[in-house]
Design a protein around this motif. Structure first.
Motif, PDB file in Angstrom:
ATOM      1  N   ASN A  42     -82.684 -36.029 -54.387  1.00 24.49           N
ATOM      2  CA  ASN A  42     -83.734 -35.319 -53.680  1.00 24.49           C
ATOM      3  C   ASN A  42     -84.291 -34.090 -54.378  1.00 24.49           C
ATOM      4  OD1 ASN A  42     -83.762 -37.113 -51.447  1.00 24.49           O
ATOM      5  ND2 ASN A  42     -81.836 -36.216 -50.773  1.00 24.49           N
ATOM      6  N   ASN A  43     -83.612 -33.537 -55.345  1.00 23.26           N
ATOM      7  CA  ASN A  43     -84.158 -32.375 -56.041  1.00 23.26           C
ATOM      8  C   ASN A  43     -85.210 -32.809 -57.049  1.00 23.26           C
ATOM      9  OD1 ASN A  43     -82.899 -30.258 -54.812  1.00 23.26           O
ATOM     10  ND2 ASN A  43     -81.433 -29.877 -56.444  1.00 23.26           N
TER      11      ASN A  43
ATOM     12  N   LEU B 181     -78.546 -34.930 -54.923  1.00 26.23           N
ATOM     13  CA  LEU B 181     -79.483 -33.884 -55.357  1.00 26.23           C
ATOM     14  C   LEU B 181     -79.956 -34.085 -56.793  1.00 26.23           C
ATOM     15  CD1 LEU B 181     -77.784 -30.717 -53.814  1.00 26.23           C
ATOM     16  CD2 LEU B 181     -79.756 -31.981 -52.929  1.00 26.23           C
ATOM     17  N   ASN B 182     -79.017 -34.051 -57.725  1.00 27.13           N
ATOM     18  CA  ASN B 182     -79.344 -34.136 -59.151  1.00 27.13           C
ATOM     19  C   ASN B 182     -78.560 -35.275 -59.779  1.00 27.13           C
ATOM     20  OD1 ASN B 182     -80.792 -31.614 -58.869  1.00 27.13           O
ATOM     21  ND2 ASN B 182     -78.793 -30.638 -58.876  1.00 27.13           N
TER      22      ASN B 182
ATOM     23  N   GLN C  35     -89.570 -36.538 -59.901  1.00 27.35           N
ATOM     24  CA  GLN C  35     -89.349 -36.334 -58.476  1.00 27.35           C
ATOM     25  C   GLN C  35     -89.593 -37.643 -57.744  1.00 27.35           C
ATOM     26  OE1 GLN C  35     -91.815 -33.299 -56.749  1.00 27.35           O
ATOM     27  NE2 GLN C  35     -90.791 -33.400 -54.780  1.00 27.35           N
TER      28      GLN C  35
ATOM     29  N   CYS D  90     -78.016 -27.778 -62.820  1.00 29.86           N
ATOM     30  CA  CYS D  90     -78.298 -28.951 -61.986  1.00 29.86           C
ATOM     31  C   CYS D  90     -77.418 -30.152 -62.333  1.00 29.86           C
ATOM     32  CB  CYS D  90     -79.766 -29.362 -62.112  1.00 29.86           C
ATOM     33  SG  CYS D  90     -80.907 -28.139 -61.417  1.00 29.86           S
TER      34      CYS D  90
END
Length: 148
Positions: free
Chosen positions: A102-103, A66-67, A92, A55
């Motif tokens: 968003n991950n 994302l990460n 989160q 990630c």
């Protein structure tokens, strides 16, 4: 009068000579800064490779949107309890330094206190980061307080 001047001169010479005989004060030692051991860094790198690399990437740069990156962020370089709680609880829906990601990060509470300390010490001292190491005792205390 010459005798008084001579006496004052001898007294001053005697004072300066005795002052010169005193040992110079030792300089104060700089405060010790905690340095990560090479063993902790090596163990941390192995744990990072196994659990975090997919990630956060090999360079700690993360994946846009994302990460989050691990490079010089407030989460990585900031207060130790916050980053330890991220590993213990996951994360989160929080922006990192004003950027949305968003991950969801899962909890890694199955890692031992020493493993968490090592991986976070590795992250806090890699990718251009320079921060104090985290000890297993610190993780243990944060884990215990986190359960309440």
């Amino acid at each position: 009068m010459k005798n008084i001047v001579a006496l004052i001169g001898l007294t001053l010479c005697g004072l300066s000579a005795s002052a010169q005989k005193k040992p110079a004060p030792k300089p104060k030692a700089a405060p010790a800064t905690a340095v990560a051991s090479s063993a902790a860094i090596a163990e941390g790198k192995a744990i990072y490779t196994q659990n975090c690399l997919s990630c956060h990437q090999a360079d700690g740069g993360g994946v846009d949107g994302l990460n989050p990156p691990l490079i010089k962020t407030s989460y990585v370089l900031g207060e130790k309890p916050r980053i330890v709680k991220v590993v213990l609880n996951g994360l989160q829906g929080e922006d990192i330094d004003g950027e949305p990601y968003n991950n969801a990060m899962p909890s890694y509470d199955f890692l031992t206190d020493q493993q968490i300390a090592s991986v976070l010490t590795y992250v806090r001292n890699s990718f251009g980061n320079k921060a104090a190491p985290i000890s297993a005792a610190e993780v243990k205390a944060i884990r215990a307080a986190n359960k309440k």
